[in-house]
Design a protein around this motif. Structure first.
Motif, PDB file in Angstrom:
ATOM      1  N   GLN A 358       0.842  -1.209   0.000  1.00 24.26           N
ATOM      2  CA  GLN A 358       0.000   0.000   0.000  1.00 24.26           C
ATOM      3  C   GLN A 358       0.873   1.254   0.000  1.00 24.26           C
ATOM      4  O   GLN A 358       0.621   2.197  -0.750  1.00 24.26           O
ATOM      5  CB  GLN A 358      -0.941   0.005   1.217  1.00 24.26           C
ATOM      6  N   ARG A 359       1.925   1.258   0.827  1.00 23.94           N
ATOM      7  CA  ARG A 359       2.798   2.450   0.913  1.00 23.94           C
ATOM      8  C   ARG A 359       3.494   2.711  -0.424  1.00 23.94           C
ATOM      9  O   ARG A 359       3.633   3.853  -0.862  1.00 23.94           O
ATOM     10  CB  ARG A 359       3.837   2.287   2.037  1.00 23.94           C
ATOM     11  N   LYS A 381      -3.944   6.488   2.353  1.00 24.05           N
ATOM     12  CA  LYS A 381      -3.235   5.399   3.059  1.00 24.05           C
ATOM     13  C   LYS A 381      -3.416   4.031   2.422  1.00 24.05           C
ATOM     14  O   LYS A 381      -2.503   3.213   2.406  1.00 24.05           O
ATOM     15  CB  LYS A 381      -3.706   5.342   4.504  1.00 24.05           C
ATOM     16  N   GLN A 382      -4.619   3.745   1.947  1.00 28.13           N
ATOM     17  CA  GLN A 382      -4.918   2.413   1.399  1.00 28.13           C
ATOM     18  C   GLN A 382      -5.406   2.576  -0.037  1.00 28.13           C
ATOM     19  O   GLN A 382      -6.620   2.478  -0.314  1.00 28.13           O
ATOM     20  CB  GLN A 382      -6.036   1.728   2.209  1.00 28.13           C
ATOM     21  N   HIS A 385      -8.160  -1.261  -2.701  1.00 30.31           N
ATOM     22  CA  HIS A 385      -9.138  -2.034  -1.924  1.00 30.31           C
ATOM     23  C   HIS A 385      -9.231  -3.418  -2.571  1.00 30.31           C
ATOM     24  O   HIS A 385     -10.066  -3.647  -3.437  1.00 30.31           O
ATOM     25  CB  HIS A 385     -10.498  -1.324  -1.927  1.00 30.31           C
ATOM     26  N   TRP A 386      -8.351  -4.322  -2.153  1.00 30.73           N
ATOM     27  CA  TRP A 386      -8.260  -5.631  -2.807  1.00 30.73           C
ATOM     28  C   TRP A 386      -9.552  -6.437  -2.649  1.00 30.73           C
ATOM     29  O   TRP A 386      -9.879  -7.257  -3.496  1.00 30.73           O
ATOM     30  CB  TRP A 386      -7.033  -6.412  -2.314  1.00 30.73           C
TER      31      TRP A 386
END
Ligand SMILES: C[S@@+](CC[C@H](N)C(=O)[O-])C[C@H]1O[C@@H](n2cnc3c(N)ncnc32)[C@H](O)[C@@H]1O
Length: 399
Positions: A358-359, A381-382, A385-386
């Motif tokens: 994610q980073r 941040k994310q 969204h898997w």
């Protein structure tokens, strides 16, 4: 800026065996997540019963009356809590637990504890004897229809050989968490006389000549995982998968053991790696505090204002640029939809954490190298969204 925090001590009952605290935190977090996920989809999966089997149960080095610092106390309280929470949402499943212990004296403590515990809500049974000799009875106890989580936490390594575990690994609807006693295995693997026994543990012989410490570690753990996976009940659409978490010696900078996890469900890998990531931070904080207590005891001087107990929470993770390069390479062949299965593949293949991915994506999106085609609005941040199976695309100028 690295995220920094001060060390935090493990609870008193784990003093001197902080690595057991890390193991128990993983067990607690993962069991809770797993049983709730299975429980919530029980009707769809055709599951009416969830079981927990502790193959080397103890109680071991416990200082608490209610065994809250053992896998026995932890698993029983998680099972009861999950059963209660699932009942509230009308998922009435049967929960059972089985504990196996060889030592007679230890077994009698276990039995006394379970007699007090046994309730209508949750059946808990115990077998006294050698886990390997009892495999047939354990399988009978499990039956064929229940979902079973096996926790195998031996003192040494001789009882968790791949060939010995094979009958259990072939059981469908099962997951495993096995303590691979890396420190002992590594020491023994250097002795020629033990080559055959180490090969039996790992499922094949390994040649470690000329390897440095971290390559030896990788070879031993990966060979064990590969051969366990070979035996695991799986199918083409649900292949065997494995992940692992490294638990360090409480004071020294070297691994004590690896907790090896096996499943045929992609969601399991993602959740396990997420929990391992959180645990890695707890591990760093606890180790820093343990070392500080040792320093203070040695020097007799308090260190309240010493910065040496500040912990960089991201140290030891793979570098952000390395993960960025991975994403760029992954997307080079065209847009990719990344759902649960694809994300599990990526995590399993690299051994890196969900947060690392994610980073790196945050950075790539920031500089305009990658786009999430399905994201509406900013996600600082994310970015992926898997769970929704989103598409990532390489922007033209970086292709
Ligand atoms: C490391 S301790 C278990 C700790 C426990 N899982 C926990 O986390 O609190 C291992 C236990 O396995 C028992 N044991 C050793 N060999 C065994 C065997 N072959 N079969 C069953 N139990 C065994 C030991 O007596 C000991 O109580």
């Amino acid at each position: 800026m690295p995220k920094e925090k001060r060390g935090a001590q493990a609870p008193d009952e784990y003093r001197g065996r902080e690595q057991a605290y890390i193991k128990h935190e993983l067990l607690k977090a993962y069991l809770q997540k797993l049983f709730m996920i299975i429980g919530m989809s029980a009707s769809r999966l055709g599951i009416r019963e969830i079981c927990y089997v502790d193959g080397f149960a103890g109680p071991w080095s416990s200082t608490s009356e209610n065994l809250a610092d053992t896998s026995i106390g932890i698993s029983l309280s998680i099972l009861s809590q999950c059963k209660a929470d699932l009942s509230k949402v009308k998922q009435d499943l049967r929960f059972r637990a089985l504990f196996v212990e060889k030592d007679k004296k230890v077994f009698s403590k276990l039995n006394d504890f379970l007699e007090k515990w046994n309730s209508q809500e949750l059946e808990a049974n115990a077998f006294q004897g050698d886990f390997v000799s009892l495999l047939g009875q354990i399988q009978e106890w499990c039956g064929t229809r229940a979902f079973v989580f096996f926790f195998l936490d031996p003192k040494g390594w001789k009882d968790v050989r791949v060939d010995m575990l094979s009958p259990l690994l072939r059981r469908r609807q099962s997951e495993f968490l096995i303590n691979f006693m890396y420190e002992n295995v590594n020491r023994t693997a250097s002795m020629v006389d033990w080559n055959e026994k180490i090969a039996a543990l790992l499922g094949e012989p390994v040649d470690m000549s000329g390897l440095d410490g971290s390559s030896r570690e990788k070879l031993l753990v990966d060979t064990y995982r590969k051969n366990l996976k070979r035996e695991l009940a799986a199918s083409e659409s649900r292949p065997a998968r494995s992940a692992h978490v490294r638990v360090l010696d409480r004071k020294r900078e070297r691994p004590k053991y690896h907790l090896v996890y096996l499943t045929s469900h992609p969601r399991g890998i993602v959740e396990f790696m997420q929990i391992s990531e959180n645990l890695q931070q707890i591990q760093k904080l606890v180790r820093a505090a343990t070392k500080q207590v040792a320093r203070v005891t040695r020097s007799g001087q308090n260190e309240l204002f010493d910065g040496s107990d500040l912990v960089d929470l991201e140290s030891g993770n793979v570098g952000n640029e390395v993960v960025q390069a991975y994403w760029l390479n992954y997307l080079a062949g065209g847009d990719k939809r990344i759902g649960e299965e694809q994300f599990a593949d990526i995590l399993e293949q690299t051994g890196w954490f969900p947060g690392d991915f994610q980073r790196a994506l945050v950075r790539l999106i920031e500089v305009g190298a990658v786009r999430n085609l399905d994201a509406k609005g900013k996600r600082p941040k994310q970015p992926l969204h898997w769970k929704d199976g989103e598409r990532l695309s390489l922007m033209e100028r970086s292709q």
